[in-house]
Design an enzyme around this catalytic site. Structure first.
Site, PDB file in Angstrom:
ATOM      1  N   GLU A 501      -5.947  -9.659  -9.233  1.00  0.00           N
ATOM      2  CA  GLU A 501      -7.059  -8.933  -8.469  1.00  0.00           C
ATOM      3  C   GLU A 501      -7.112  -9.158  -7.144  1.00  0.00           C
ATOM      4  OE1 GLU A 501     -10.674  -8.390 -10.230  1.00  0.00           O
ATOM      5  OE2 GLU A 501      -9.867  -8.307 -12.411  1.00  0.00           O
TER       6      GLU A 501
HETATM    7  C1  LIG Z   1      -1.404 -13.571 -15.130  1.00  0.00           C
HETATM    8  C2  LIG Z   1      -1.299 -12.217 -14.294  1.00  0.00           C
HETATM    9  C3  LIG Z   1      -2.199 -11.246 -14.969  1.00  0.00           C
HETATM   10  C4  LIG Z   1      -1.895  -9.849 -14.190  1.00  0.00           C
HETATM   11  N1  LIG Z   1      -2.649  -8.881 -14.875  1.00  0.00           N
HETATM   12  C5  LIG Z   1      -2.364  -7.626 -14.323  1.00  0.00           C
HETATM   13  C6  LIG Z   1      -2.758  -6.580 -15.162  1.00  0.00           C
HETATM   14  O1  LIG Z   1      -3.523  -6.574 -16.058  1.00  0.00           O
HETATM   15  N2  LIG Z   1      -2.460  -5.201 -14.494  1.00  0.00           N
HETATM   16  C7  LIG Z   1      -1.867  -5.081 -13.406  1.00  0.00           C
HETATM   17  O2  LIG Z   1      -1.481  -4.061 -12.860  1.00  0.00           O
HETATM   18  N3  LIG Z   1      -1.254  -6.254 -12.691  1.00  0.00           N
HETATM   19  C8  LIG Z   1      -1.511  -7.562 -13.243  1.00  0.00           C
HETATM   20  N4  LIG Z   1      -1.115  -8.540 -12.536  1.00  0.00           N
HETATM   21  C9  LIG Z   1      -0.466  -8.512 -11.251  1.00  0.00           C
HETATM   22  C10 LIG Z   1      -1.053  -8.765 -10.005  1.00  0.00           C
HETATM   23  O3  LIG Z   1      -2.197  -8.017  -9.761  1.00  0.00           O
HETATM   24  C11 LIG Z   1      -0.152  -9.132  -8.923  1.00  0.00           C
HETATM   25  O4  LIG Z   1       0.613 -10.596  -9.341  1.00  0.00           O
HETATM   26  C12 LIG Z   1      -0.544  -9.350  -7.416  1.00  0.00           C
HETATM   27  O5  LIG Z   1      -0.747  -8.171  -7.201  1.00  0.00           O
HETATM   28  C13 LIG Z   1       0.333  -9.802  -6.586  1.00  0.00           C
HETATM   29  O6  LIG Z   1       1.687  -9.205  -6.700  1.00  0.00           O
HETATM   30  P1  LIG Z   1       3.024 -10.097  -6.844  1.00  0.00           P
HETATM   31  O7  LIG Z   1       2.739 -11.167  -7.885  1.00  0.00           O
HETATM   32  O8  LIG Z   1       4.024  -9.272  -7.017  1.00  0.00           O
HETATM   33  O9  LIG Z   1       3.067 -10.755  -5.382  1.00  0.00           O
HETATM   34  P2  LIG Z   1       3.723 -10.452  -4.012  1.00  0.00           P
HETATM   35  O10 LIG Z   1       3.300  -9.073  -3.643  1.00  0.00           O
HETATM   36  O11 LIG Z   1       5.240 -10.399  -4.154  1.00  0.00           O
HETATM   37  O12 LIG Z   1       3.060 -11.494  -3.093  1.00  0.00           O
HETATM   38  C14 LIG Z   1       3.488 -12.709  -2.871  1.00  0.00           C
HETATM   39  C15 LIG Z   1       2.689 -13.381  -1.890  1.00  0.00           C
HETATM   40  O13 LIG Z   1       2.764 -12.624  -0.532  1.00  0.00           O
HETATM   41  C16 LIG Z   1       1.251 -12.332  -0.018  1.00  0.00           C
HETATM   42  N5  LIG Z   1       1.356 -10.883   0.614  1.00  0.00           N
HETATM   43  C17 LIG Z   1       1.914  -9.919   0.148  1.00  0.00           C
HETATM   44  N6  LIG Z   1       1.953  -8.811   1.419  1.00  0.00           N
HETATM   45  C18 LIG Z   1       1.168  -9.359   2.030  1.00  0.00           C
HETATM   46  C19 LIG Z   1       0.500  -9.090   3.483  1.00  0.00           C
HETATM   47  N7  LIG Z   1       0.871  -7.951   4.027  1.00  0.00           N
HETATM   48  N8  LIG Z   1      -0.010 -10.035   4.305  1.00  0.00           N
HETATM   49  C20 LIG Z   1      -0.174 -11.230   3.781  1.00  0.00           C
HETATM   50  N9  LIG Z   1       0.305 -11.526   2.608  1.00  0.00           N
HETATM   51  C21 LIG Z   1       0.885 -10.933   1.879  1.00  0.00           C
HETATM   52  C22 LIG Z   1       0.401 -12.360  -1.125  1.00  0.00           C
HETATM   53  O14 LIG Z   1      -0.744 -12.690  -1.006  1.00  0.00           O
HETATM   54  C23 LIG Z   1       1.289 -13.239  -2.200  1.00  0.00           C
HETATM   55  O15 LIG Z   1       0.634 -14.724  -1.581  1.00  0.00           O
HETATM   56  C24 LIG Z   1      -1.215  -9.722 -12.927  1.00  0.00           C
HETATM   57  C25 LIG Z   1      -0.437 -10.929 -12.427  1.00  0.00           C
HETATM   58  C26 LIG Z   1      -0.508 -12.206 -13.226  1.00  0.00           C
HETATM   59  C27 LIG Z   1       0.288 -13.191 -12.593  1.00  0.00           C
END
Ligand SMILES: Cc1cc2nc3c(=O)[nH]c(=O)nc-3n(C[C@H](O)[C@H](O)[C@H](O)COP(=O)(O)OP(=O)(O)OC[C@H]3O[C@@H](n4cnc5c(N)ncnc54)[C@H](O)[C@@H]3O)c2cc1C
Length: 807
Positions: A501
């Site tokens: 989220e």
């Molecule tokens: C257990 C679990 C349940 C989930 N459930 C759902 C679901 O039901 N539906 C759904 O659609 N998604 C779901 N998600 C997805 C979740 O919303 C994403 O994991 C989240 O948006 C982050 O994406 P990512 O994991 O690819 O991290 P990335 O986007 O790769 O980010 C990695 C790190 O970089 C940081 N970062 C990225 N861009 C920036 C920036 N511009 N400035 C500063 N920091 C930055 C992030 O804060 C993070 O710390 C779920 C994820 C998990 C792990």
């Protein structure tokens, strides 16, 4: 005499500037008067003349419309127009989503505390209370987290049935569709109770009530979609999930590569206009068991079947998961928290246009829909889980710190452990206050996007600290996994809450201040709109907003300095021990607002890339918000005298964080003269806030290790079983036994009677009874207490066979 007049003058001006919003020309006039007085007070004539000339020139420039437009507003507008970073539609949607509420007051530098204090205090209806005391308690009693997370790796079938039958998935669905139609407060309380028992169960209940098809259907669905899906979702006949994230699009979800091509295709034996979908998603909660998939994809219309645009934008549709081409069912393993989560994909899945949420009219509006609705669930789901974690940690750690003895003393009496306990107590009080205030706002119809981002980010981070502290207090008892461990899975789940989220780093460094500055600022959006606009009146509009902006910044800077020098001039809506914290919020609010304006002026669009600076602004805003939530809670709960230490600790901690955040901005601001100016505004007499002291630390630690009404209020809302065989029930039982027997042990110690390790305990007691140093009832109590404490401190062990057989 000169210096005296200077100081008096400075104060008079600060008071005027702080309390009255002067127009720029009047303000310049005031400076001229000040100059004359300075001269009369003894300043040398040439200096006064020079100052007067400068002020005069500035006055003429600013007061004469034609000159000001030509020399100030036009060049500035041109500069801003060139340097403004481009804003995508998705960013625009995010900035415009939701409402501005108390966050606006804090950000604008002159908070009207009546807006805070008149927010209705959260309350449950009779039906909501009955649901908490009935089905929610029953569900909690059914949950065995070790069985869920280790043995079954899923909720047991009877728990799934119970959740569906009692409509736990339907808290946000109106009664007319068969839902529970709960308030945000009740929704939060149900999640808290379940989460105190099992994170996996809480996440399972949380998702359909948060960002799921139901929420989107309610807000945007067509009548036919609502009539079909909402009753089925309410009854649990459909299990929903929402799929946005994919392998290449995580935080930057607007960049999803999943496509939907408008085309003709066959559906139900007929040829219809529809969309052919191809997608690959991952991390989707409830995905592996979902029957209906809310899907976000990018829609294109290459054959112009719907109109002249080819790129239609992000769109949301409902996909029954049994459609041909849908691959779903595989699972991820999110840190051993056994809720359903997994990938899914679709190959050439054809849907008619009426599968789009809201129908064809909503094609391309998906991003706005998501952003608008996400702000609501984000303010309830993970913040509630964080509060539950805090309460659970506080409750168990307090009990454990009392019953666990080392060096013949309860570990909770050692100052080192007290530090951790006090931090846990203060932070839990604060988290709960933040969540209460936020759900109260949601229940009045507000959709405060900045506030919900604040509570998501800061409550989950605060929870991380509290869980870490709980682990430290428990030592090995928290580390060894097994059916007796009530902390390990919670500890494992923390990064999940941090990531979902809106991942926390991004939320802090990019969203909170960025969105707050744009949404809450009274003039910034007008200025940017006027800078971007063409047309004849754009310059005039820019000029009007700019002049108002300058007066606003000046007033905030003056107010910050004035309150920084004489704190008692700042307003407080209440008297008594909490008044000083309102005053400090008023001061920091003015300082943050003025500094933000200066930072925006100095860095312009580049501020967006200075995430360490904007992250600190987010910290300042967030801690002011949380401090105000603490003050509101203290009032709502009738200013309980015994809760005062918690209120003081939480306020002092928050305001110290605000100070550190502002100081961090000043220390690291790239343009030093700007930073010096900020320092004069924010800290005219230096940094004077301190973190809570050791006296408060002792008081808070004592609250956790001693049963009291305050302790009860602090942990109220989590599930605590009265059964002494239950995990937490056992802990409470042992704590009570510890307290009951302490006076007997003290009496024995005074008589020089201390149990030696080489003596059988019961025989030793028997001897004391025979020697009339104890009566039989006391001996029985000591014996039972020893047993219950032993049960409470024991951890699980496994044979090599069962251990290696473990998944
Ligand atoms: C257990 C679990 C349940 C989930 N459930 C759902 C679901 O039901 N539906 C759904 O659609 N998604 C779901 N998600 C997805 C979740 O919303 C994403 O994991 C989240 O948006 C982050 O994406 P990512 O994991 O690819 O991290 P990335 O986007 O790769 O980010 C990695 C790190 O970089 C940081 N970062 C990225 N861009 C920036 C920036 N511009 N400035 C500063 N920091 C930055 C992030 O804060 C993070 O710390 C779920 C994820 C998990 C792990």
């Amino acid at each position: 005499m000169f210096w005296f007049v200077l100081v008096v003058l400075l104060f008079a001006m600060l008071i005027l500037l702080a309390k009255v919003k002067l127009s720029l020309t009047r303000w310049l006039g005031l400076l001229v008067i000040a100059d004359v007085i300075l001269m009369l007070a003894g300043m040398s004539m040439p200096v006064v003349v020079l100052i007067l000339l400068l002020i005069g020139a500035a006055g003429v420039l600013f007061a004469t419309d034609a000159l000001r437009l030509k020399w100030v507003s036009r060049p500035l507008r041109n500069y801003i127009r060139k340097s403004l970073p481009p804003m995508s539609d998705t960013e625009k949607a995010a900035i415009e989503a939701g409402t501005i509420w108390w966050d606006g007051e804090l950000f604008r530098g002159n908070p009207d505390f009546s807006r805070l204090l008149t927010t209705p205090k959260p309350a449950l209806s009779a039906a909501e209370q009955a649901f908490l005391d009935g089905p929610t308690d029953e569900l909690c009693a059914m949950l065995d987290d070790w069985q869920i997370s280790h043995d079954l790796r899923d909720l047991p079938p009877d728990v799934w049935t119970f959740i569906r039958r009692h409509r736990f998935f339907a808290m946000v669905i109106p009664a007319q569709y068969g839902g529970l139609e709960f308030s945000a407060h009740a929704h939060s309380r149900v999640l808290q109770k379940i989460a105190s028992r099992s994170t996996a169960a809480a996440v399972t209940v949380m998702v359909p009530n948060s960002l799921g098809p139901a929420e989107l259907l309610l807000a945007y669905g067509t009548k036919a979609q609502k009539d079909y899906y909402l009753p089925r979702l309410a009854a649990g006949d459909e299990i929903p999930c929402f799929a946005l994230t994919g392998p290449t699009a995580g935080s930057d979800a607007s960049a999803i590569p999943d496509t939907g091509i408008v085309c003709r295709g066959e559906f139900g034996g007929e040829e219809v206009l529809g969309i052919k979908l191809n997608w690959e998603k991952r991390y989707i909660t409830l995905g592996p068991v979902a029957t209906v998939l809310g899907l976000a994809f990018h829609a294109y219309d290459p054959e112009h079947l719907l109109g002249k645009h080819e790129d239609l934008g992000i769109t949301c549709a409902l996909i029954p998961t049994d459609m041909p081409g849908v691959e779903i069912g595989r699972r991820h393993d999110p840190l051993n928290i056994a809720f359903m989560n997994g990938p899914n994909s679709g190959k050439d899945v054809f849907i008619p246009l009426d599968h789009i949420i809201g129908g064809p009219a909503m094609i391309g509006k998906g991003w706005r829909m998501l952003v608008e609705r996400l702000s609501i669930g984000r303010g309830i789901s993970l913040p509630s889980l964080s509060v539950a974690a805090g309460k659970m940690c506080v409750d168990s750690s307090g009990a454990y710190a009392r019953l666990r003895k080392q060096f013949h003393t309860s570990i909770g009496r050692f100052e080192g452990v007290e530090e951790a306990l006090a931090r846990m107590a203060g932070l839990t009080y604060l988290m709960d206050a933040g969540e209460r205030l936020t759900v109260s706002a949601l229940d009045t119809g507000e959709k405060p996007a900045v506030v919900t981002a604040i509570v998501k980010r800061y409550l989950t981070e605060t929870m991380r600290q509290v869980v870490d502290d709980a682990m430290d207090v428990h030592g090995g008892r928290g580390i060894c996994m097994g059916p007796s461990n009530y902390l390990g899975r919670l500890y494992q789940s923390v990064p999940v809450a941090i990531t979902v989220e809106g991942a926390n780093i991004l939320t802090r460094s990019l969203m909170i201040f960025g969105q707050g500055a744009m949404r809450c600022h009274p003039y910034l959006q007008q200025e940017i709109a006027a800078a971007r606009a063409d047309g004849d009146d754009a310059l005039q509009r820019f000029d009007t907003a700019l002049m108002a902006h300058l007066a606003y910044t000046t007033a905030n800077a003056a107010r910050a300095m004035l309150y920084g020098i004489i704190g008692s001039l700042a307003p407080s809506p209440v008297a008594g021990s909490s008044a000083r914290y309102y005053r400090q919020i008023a001061r920091y609010s003015a300082a943050t607002s003025a500094m933000a304006d200066l930072a925006l002026m100095a860095l312009g669009g580049a501020l967006k890339r200075k995430e360490a600076i904007s992250g600190r602004f987010a910290d300042a805003m967030a801690w002011m918000y949380l401090c105000s939530a603490v003050l509101k809670r203290f009032e709502d709960e009738g200013r309980q005298r015994s809760d005062e230490p918690l209120m003081h600790w939480a306020c002092q901690h928050s305001l110290y964080q605000v100070q550190q955040a502002l100081d961090g901005i000043i220390r690291n601001f790239p343009y030093r003269p700007v930073a010096w100016k900020m320092r004069v505004w924010a800290f005219p007499l230096g940094r004077r806030a301190s973190p809570p002291d050791d006296k408060l630390m002792h008081q808070l630690a004592e609250i956790l290790i001693e049963p009291s009404a305050t302790r009860k209020r602090l942990v109220e809302g989590i599930y605590i079983s009265a059964d002494s065989d239950d995990l937490i029930g056992r802990l409470h039982h042992a704590m009570r036994m510890t307290i009951h027997t302490e006076s007997i042990e003290r009496k024995l110690k005074e008589q020089g009677q201390v149990h030696r390790p080489d003596q059988d305990y019961d025989e030793w007691l028997h001897g004391l009874v025979a020697a009339f140093m104890l009566n039989q009832a006391e001996a029985d109590l000591l014996s039972k207490a020893r047993l219950s404490i032993r049960q409470a401190v024991m951890v699980d062990d496994f044979s090599t066979e069962t251990f290696t057989d473990r998944r």
